[in-house]
Design an enzyme around this catalytic site. Structure first.
Site, PDB file in Angstrom:
ATOM      1  N   TYR A 183      25.899 -44.762  -6.368  1.00  0.00           N
ATOM      2  CA  TYR A 183      25.009 -43.814  -7.049  1.00  0.00           C
ATOM      3  C   TYR A 183      23.890 -43.249  -6.172  1.00  0.00           C
ATOM      4  CZ  TYR A 183      27.465 -45.671 -11.111  1.00  0.00           C
ATOM      5  OH  TYR A 183      28.447 -46.033 -11.989  1.00  0.00           O
TER       6      TYR A 183
ATOM      7  N   GLU B 139      27.730 -31.651 -18.658  1.00  0.00           N
ATOM      8  CA  GLU B 139      27.869 -33.091 -18.402  1.00  0.00           C
ATOM      9  C   GLU B 139      27.879 -33.320 -16.889  1.00  0.00           C
ATOM     10  OE1 GLU B 139      31.299 -34.871 -20.373  1.00  0.00           O
ATOM     11  OE2 GLU B 139      31.536 -36.276 -18.714  1.00  0.00           O
TER      12      GLU B 139
ATOM     13  N   ALA C 208      27.763 -44.776 -19.124  1.00  0.00           N
ATOM     14  CA  ALA C 208      28.980 -45.353 -19.708  1.00  0.00           C
ATOM     15  C   ALA C 208      29.246 -44.871 -21.138  1.00  0.00           C
ATOM     16  CB  ALA C 208      28.894 -46.872 -19.663  1.00  0.00           C
TER      17      ALA C 208
ATOM     18  N   ARG D  46      20.553 -49.695  -8.267  1.00  0.00           N
ATOM     19  CA  ARG D  46      21.850 -50.033  -8.847  1.00  0.00           C
ATOM     20  C   ARG D  46      22.983 -49.483  -7.977  1.00  0.00           C
ATOM     21  NH1 ARG D  46      24.410 -46.484 -13.664  1.00  0.00           N
ATOM     22  NH2 ARG D  46      26.180 -47.830 -14.101  1.00  0.00           N
TER      23      ARG D  46
ATOM     24  N   HIS E 196      27.866 -36.305 -13.656  1.00  0.00           N
ATOM     25  CA  HIS E 196      27.972 -37.677 -13.138  1.00  0.00           C
ATOM     26  C   HIS E 196      27.679 -37.658 -11.652  1.00  0.00           C
ATOM     27  CE1 HIS E 196      29.629 -38.934 -16.925  1.00  0.00           C
ATOM     28  NE2 HIS E 196      30.401 -37.858 -16.882  1.00  0.00           N
TER      29      HIS E 196
ATOM     30  N   PRO F 133      22.353 -44.940 -20.267  1.00  0.00           N
ATOM     31  CA  PRO F 133      22.144 -46.345 -19.928  1.00  0.00           C
ATOM     32  C   PRO F 133      22.306 -46.654 -18.444  1.00  0.00           C
ATOM     33  CG  PRO F 133      24.240 -46.031 -21.050  1.00  0.00           C
ATOM     34  CD  PRO F 133      23.481 -44.747 -21.178  1.00  0.00           C
ATOM     35  N   ASN F 134      21.419 -47.494 -17.973  1.00  0.00           N
ATOM     36  CA  ASN F 134      21.399 -48.030 -16.600  1.00  0.00           C
ATOM     37  C   ASN F 134      20.944 -47.023 -15.548  1.00  0.00           C
ATOM     38  OD1 ASN F 134      22.380 -50.652 -17.371  1.00  0.00           O
ATOM     39  ND2 ASN F 134      24.351 -49.665 -17.730  1.00  0.00           N
TER      40      ASN F 134
ATOM     41  N   ARG G 178      37.564 -43.298  -9.563  1.00  0.00           N
ATOM     42  CA  ARG G 178      37.177 -44.662  -9.904  1.00  0.00           C
ATOM     43  C   ARG G 178      38.114 -45.255 -10.964  1.00  0.00           C
ATOM     44  NH1 ARG G 178      31.023 -44.780 -11.068  1.00  0.00           N
ATOM     45  NH2 ARG G 178      31.408 -47.018 -10.773  1.00  0.00           N
TER      46      ARG G 178
ATOM     47  N   ASN H  70      23.656 -36.815 -18.337  1.00  0.00           N
ATOM     48  CA  ASN H  70      24.469 -37.872 -17.754  1.00  0.00           C
ATOM     49  C   ASN H  70      24.365 -39.043 -18.716  1.00  0.00           C
ATOM     50  OD1 ASN H  70      25.738 -39.889 -16.384  1.00  0.00           O
ATOM     51  ND2 ASN H  70      24.611 -39.626 -14.463  1.00  0.00           N
TER      52      ASN H  70
HETATM   53  C1  DQA Z   1      28.000 -42.289 -14.165  1.00  0.00           C
HETATM   54  C2  DQA Z   1      29.459 -42.719 -14.200  1.00  0.00           C
HETATM   55  C3  DQA Z   1      29.722 -43.647 -15.375  1.00  0.00           C
HETATM   56  O1  DQA Z   1      31.085 -44.043 -15.405  1.00  0.00           O
HETATM   57  C4  DQA Z   1      28.861 -44.882 -15.261  1.00  0.00           C
HETATM   58  O2  DQA Z   1      29.053 -45.715 -16.377  1.00  0.00           O
HETATM   59  C5  DQA Z   1      27.429 -44.562 -15.062  1.00  0.00           C
HETATM   60  C6  DQA Z   1      27.054 -43.477 -14.169  1.00  0.00           C
HETATM   61  C7  DQA Z   1      27.666 -41.442 -12.905  1.00  0.00           C
HETATM   62  O3  DQA Z   1      26.611 -40.815 -12.893  1.00  0.00           O
HETATM   63  O4  DQA Z   1      28.442 -41.439 -11.946  1.00  0.00           O
HETATM   64  O5  DQA Z   1      26.543 -45.243 -15.585  1.00  0.00           O
HETATM   65  O6  DQA Z   1      27.733 -41.478 -15.299  1.00  0.00           O
END
Ligand code: DQA
Length: 144
Positions: free
Chosen positions: A23, A99, A78, A18, A101, A10-11, A108, A75
Site C-alpha cells: 500500500y 472506486e 475490504a 500497514r 484501490h 477499514p484499515n 492479488r 476506497n
Molecule cells: C484496498 C484493496 C482491498 O482488497 C483491501 O482490503 C484494502 C485496500 C486497496 O486500496 O488496494 O483494504 O482497497
C-alpha cells in the site's frame, strides 16, 4: 464552490504502517493532504472521512447525498468485496462515484477480484497508488 467527498474504509487509517510493500509509505493524513491540495488547485471543496465501520461510511454517504455532494472518491477497503449495503448506499445516493484501490486488486487473491460497488460507480481505478485518488478527483471535477 462545489464540494467533493473522499471516503476511506477499514484499515486505511493504518496507511504507511500497514503492509507498505502493498500500500506504499504515504500515511492517511498525507493522502488526505495531497487530495486536498489537488482540490484547491481545481477550486473545489473537499470533505474527508475514514472509518473502520461500515455503518459510519453508509451514514456519511447518506449525509452527502442529502447535501448535494458533487462527486465522491471511495476506497472502501475490504468492504468493497463484501458489502451489498455500501453498494446500495452509493446507488441510492445518486452521487457520481469513483472506486479507488491503491493496489492492483486483480493481481492479488481471488476474493479481491469481486467488487459489489463497481457497478454502482462511474468507474474504477486500481493499482496506481495515491495517484489513483488524484486522477479520480480530477475526473469527477472535469466531468461536471
Ligand atoms: C484496498 C484493496 C482491498 O482488497 C483491501 O482490503 C484494502 C485496500 C486497496 O486500496 O488496494 O483494504 O482497497
Amino acid at each position: 464552490m462545489k464540494t467533493y467527498g473522499l471516503l476511506n474504509g477499514p484499515n486505511l487509517d493504518r496507511l504507511g504502517k500497514r503492509e507498505p510493500e502493498v500500500y506504499g509509505h504515504t500515511t492517511l493524513t498525507q493522502l488526505e493532504q495531497l487530495v486536498g491540495d489537488e482540490a484547491k488547485r481545481l477550486k473545489v471543496r473537499l470533505e474527508c472521512l475514514q472509518s473502520n465501520r461500515e455503518g459510519a461510511l453508509i451514514d456519511q454517504i447518506s449525509k452527502w447525498a442529502d447535501s448535494g455532494l458533487a462527486g465522491m472518491v471511495i476506497n472502501a477497503g475490504a468492504f468493497t468485496h463484501t458489502s451489498i449495503a455500501l453498494r446500495d448506499a452509493i446507488a441510492g445516493s445518486e452521487i457520481p462515484c469513483v472506486e479507488v484501490h491503491l493496489s492492483n486488486v486483480h493481481k492479488r487473491e481471488e476474493f479481491r477480484h469481486r467488487s459489489y460497488m463497481a457497478a454502482a460507480c462511474v468507474g474504477v481505478i486500481c493499482g496506481l497508488g495515491v495517484e489513483g485518488y488524484l486522477a479520480a478527483l480530477r475526473f469527477l471535477v472535469a466531468r461536471k
